[in-house]
Design an enzyme around this catalytic site. Structure first.
Site, PDB file in Angstrom:
ATOM      1  N   ASP A  91     -28.579   8.168   2.442  1.00 53.02           N
ATOM      2  CA  ASP A  91     -28.931   7.379   1.267  1.00 53.02           C
ATOM      3  C   ASP A  91     -27.682   6.850   0.561  1.00 53.02           C
ATOM      4  OD1 ASP A  91     -31.630   7.608   1.644  1.00 53.02           O
ATOM      5  OD2 ASP A  91     -31.864   9.342   0.327  1.00 53.02           O
TER       6      ASP A  91
ATOM      7  N   GLU B 214     -24.266   7.180  -8.096  1.00 52.89           N
ATOM      8  CA  GLU B 214     -25.649   7.261  -7.609  1.00 52.89           C
ATOM      9  C   GLU B 214     -26.421   8.330  -8.382  1.00 52.89           C
ATOM     10  OE1 GLU B 214     -27.928   8.695  -3.481  1.00 52.89           O
ATOM     11  OE2 GLU B 214     -25.752   8.457  -3.532  1.00 52.89           O
TER      12      GLU B 214
ATOM     13  N   ASP C  59     -24.209  11.087   2.368  1.00 47.87           N
ATOM     14  CA  ASP C  59     -25.360  11.214   3.252  1.00 47.87           C
ATOM     15  C   ASP C  59     -25.898   9.820   3.567  1.00 47.87           C
ATOM     16  OD1 ASP C  59     -26.599  10.402   0.922  1.00 47.87           O
ATOM     17  OD2 ASP C  59     -27.638  12.297   0.553  1.00 47.87           O
TER      18      ASP C  59
ATOM     19  N   ASP D 253     -23.243   9.755  -2.699  1.00 48.89           N
ATOM     20  CA  ASP D 253     -23.307  10.972  -1.887  1.00 48.89           C
ATOM     21  C   ASP D 253     -22.893  10.693  -0.448  1.00 48.89           C
ATOM     22  OD1 ASP D 253     -24.255  12.277  -4.114  1.00 48.89           O
ATOM     23  OD2 ASP D 253     -26.360  12.143  -3.527  1.00 48.89           O
TER      24      ASP D 253
END
Length: 664
Positions: A529, A452, A527, A525
């Site tokens: 997103d 990402e 998180d 990541d």
């Protein structure tokens, strides 16, 4: 030299080991249940559940109760005929002892006791017994309770599984019911985990309730806390396969109001072949992909087989014939292809038969040639009868119109592909500045990390071992492939980049043999997103490169959430649950760093924690339950906002293990 060492040892008859009773199961459990991981753990439960289901499917009961206990054990109870308790004529012990202590023993080798069953080899109950710390059987018949117990115990210096504590006994306890009750505790010495997954079990039991119209299934989990003494779920579907299709299509917009249900049987008048029973429910929706789920005697056949082939052939022929009969296809126009008639189709096919022949050990692809002819014949006849009724003409018109539209799009995509190949084909899409490839020439050893963002991509490029690890950074959020046609997917630059890097094509042109990297690792990541990007990529692979997942090539990288450090002591933490343990281990004064993204890590840290094959943890993505996977993806990635919110609220802990993944 190894050759001389081998020659120096004599090989005599005394060296041949004869494994008695259930010893072979404990010595090589993988031969019987595939794996000693979470999948194998649930396998020994399914063996007992399948026995109960076979009683119901053959008309001898209508209720099954599965209970999970706090001590790690599980039980299955049915109201069938009850396991035989009389003495076996040649073995001299009760039927209960034979079934639970002897491999390849059971009542399913002929059609006298079971017209059809999922148990083929008579090893299920005995394997579960062999791999348990203990197992208890109760049989309710003749208005009394029979009981027998087994255990794993030390015998002659080694642990033997499934040893009877005593012979079958009549307890004299009066009961006004019939059936069988089996409770067992998986052996911690055998399995990597003995924690049953509630959602995995719930999903399979719900599926079985759909497949067996009117059967009641109760699931009780006594392990729950949250102020509850137990959790209880019940499933019963009077609509059977129709209800199943409606459930699968909850997140989609149906093209016609009610599913089409067809059923019938094919008998061989010569008596040389077995009777094959078929039920099928189908409904078209507004999506662009097909979803066919097939079962044989309640066993999911995720790789299809002859019964699916028969269904597809019949569907294509019947609808082409009807299209010409009703003028939707002109005389000079070519027939539509099967893919055209299956665009947007949700279909559940269930057949019941004797003498099942599966291809391979996994029971996922049916090989019986007679199933092809039987399903094709029954389905053709019943589908023609259905559309001959005037009230079904409108549904036929909708299906034919949708298929003709699909054919036009297919032809447009074909022309677009030809133009693209003539200029710069998608297989040779310009990857300069995008893909940092590896030097290794053997795909089976190569890994592709889909990362990402440019920042994380730069770190990963520095961290990798370029001899076998390639890095592909995503510069923007990829297209959500749910409910997107192939031409729309091909128009997205990020998707084209992934397709080109993998080298194996897409859709009907996908060929796993051409794959450039045998490990495709999604590295995002930790998180919201990052989770969204993982979901988008998994949806894309599931929809347009399903064999990539089926063949075990897709993985999820697991970067740490925290670094806990103090002087020379360093601990990486991969979940909030592990944080307190790490702080205690490092001691007072520890500095805690929360990684917000991969870009915050140094190349050395990323290699050590996430990319080093000797230290990293990868989650391998697999499809254990195709129908459940379809439902989950369409819920999370589709347009039904309320259903998505409900699912997220009910499943807020996304860190828990799931049946779709195995840690590697």
């Amino acid at each position: 030299m190894w050759y001389n060492d081998c020659m120096s040892r004599e090989y005599k008859a005394k060296d041949i080991k004869v494994l008695e009773g259930l010893d072979a199961v404990r010595l090589r459990p993988g031969m019987y249940i595939g794996t000693t991981g979470v999948k194998g753990l649930h396998h020994i439960l399914w063996e007992i559940v399948d026995n109960a289901i076979d009683e119901v499917a053959n008309g001898h009961g209508n209720h099954i109760i599965v209970t999970l206990y706090e001590d790690g054990s599980a039980s299955v109870e049915d109201n069938g005929r009850g396991i035989p308790v009389d003495i076996h004529p040649t073995l001299g012990v009760s039927g209960v002892e034979v079934i639970f202590s002897t491999l390849h023993a059971g009542g399913k080798f002929d059609s006298d006791n079971y017209a059809h069953s999922g148990g083929l080899h008579g090893v299920g109950s005995s394997v579960t017994n062999a791999l348990s710390e203990w197992l208890i059987v109760e049989v309710y018949k003749n208005r009394t309770t029979y009981r027998m117990e087994f255990e794993a115990k030390m015998v002659d210096g080694k642990i033997k599984g499934g040893v009877p504590r005593y012979s079958l006994m009549d307890t004299g306890q009066y009961v006004n019911k019939r059936g069988s009750f089996v409770r067992f505790k998986p052996d911690k010495k055998i399995f990597e985990t003995t924690n049953f997954n509630l959602e995995t079990i719930s999903s399979r039991l719900k599926e079985l309730a759909f497949l067996n119209k009117g059967m009641k299934v109760t699931l009780i989990d006594e392990r729950v806390n949250m102020g509850l003494s137990s959790l209880k779920r019940e499933y019963c579907f009077e609509g059977g396969l129709n209800d199943f299709v409606k459930y699968l299509n909850e997140t989609k917009s149906p093209a016609h109001a009610e599913p089409i249900f067809l059923g019938g049987k094919r008998e061989d008048v010569t008596g040389k072949k077995d009777t094959i029973y078929m039920e099928v429910a189908l409904q078209y929706t507004d999506v662009y992909t097909e979803h066919i789920y097939s079962y044989v005697n309640n066993i999911p056949t995720s790789e299809g087989g002859t019964h699916e082939t028969g269904l597809k052939r019949a569907l294509t022929k019947v609808l082409n014939d009807l299209a010409r009969k009703h003028g939707a296809l002109k005389e000079k126009e070519a027939n539509l292809q099967g893919d055209d008639f299956r665009e947007g189709l949700t279909c559940v096919l269930s057949i019941r038969m004797q003498n099942i022949q599966f291809e391979g050990q996994t029971k996922t692809k049916l090989g019986n040639p007679e199933a092809l002819d039987a399903v094709s014949s029954i389905f053709s006849e019943k589908l023609l009868e259905y559309f001959e009724l005037p009230e079904n003409k409108a549904t036929l018109d909708i299906i034919l119109k949708k298929a003709i539209s699909a054919a036009k799009v297919r032809e447009a995509v074909r022309k677009q592909k030809e133009i693209t190949r003539a200029k710069n084909s998608i297989e040779n899409f310009n990857l300069v500045g995008k893909l940092s490839s590896c030097t290794g020439k053997k795909p089976e050893f190569n890994e592709l990390f889909i990362v990402e963002g440019d920042s994380a991509g730069g770190t990963a490029k520095q961290a990798r071992n370029r001899s076998f690890q390639a890095i592909l950074p995503l510069r923007g959020k990829p297209l959500n492939a749910e409910k997107k046609r192939l031409d729309q997917v091909l128009a997205n630059e990020e998707m084209r980049t992934i397709i080109s890097a993998l080298g194996s094509g897409i859709g009907e042109d996908f060929n796993v043999e051409n794959l450039n990297y045998h490990k495709v690792v999604i590295l995002s990541d930790a998180d919201q997103d990052g989770a969204h990007i993982r979901a988008i990529l998994l949806t894309f692979f599931f929809r347009y490169m399903k064999d990539l997942v089926n063949e075990g090539h897709v993985y999820i990288g697991m970067p740490p959430l925290y670094k806990v450090a103090k002087k020379d002591t360093l601990e990486y933490v991969y979940s909030d649950k592990e944080l307190d343990e790490a702080k205690s281990k490092v001691g007072r004064g520890a500095i805690i760093q929360r990684y917000k993204g991969l870009g915050e890590m140094s190349a050395e840290q990323l290699w050590t924690t996430t990319m080093d094959p000797d230290k990293r943890t990868l989650v391998q993505v697999s499809i254990e339950d195709a129908a459940r996977a379809e439902k989950l993806i369409s819920t999370l990635m589709g347009d039904a906002v309320d259903l998505r919110k409900t699912y997220i609220i009910e499943n807020a802990n996304f860190a828990k293990e799931d049946s779709f993944v195995d840690k590697r």
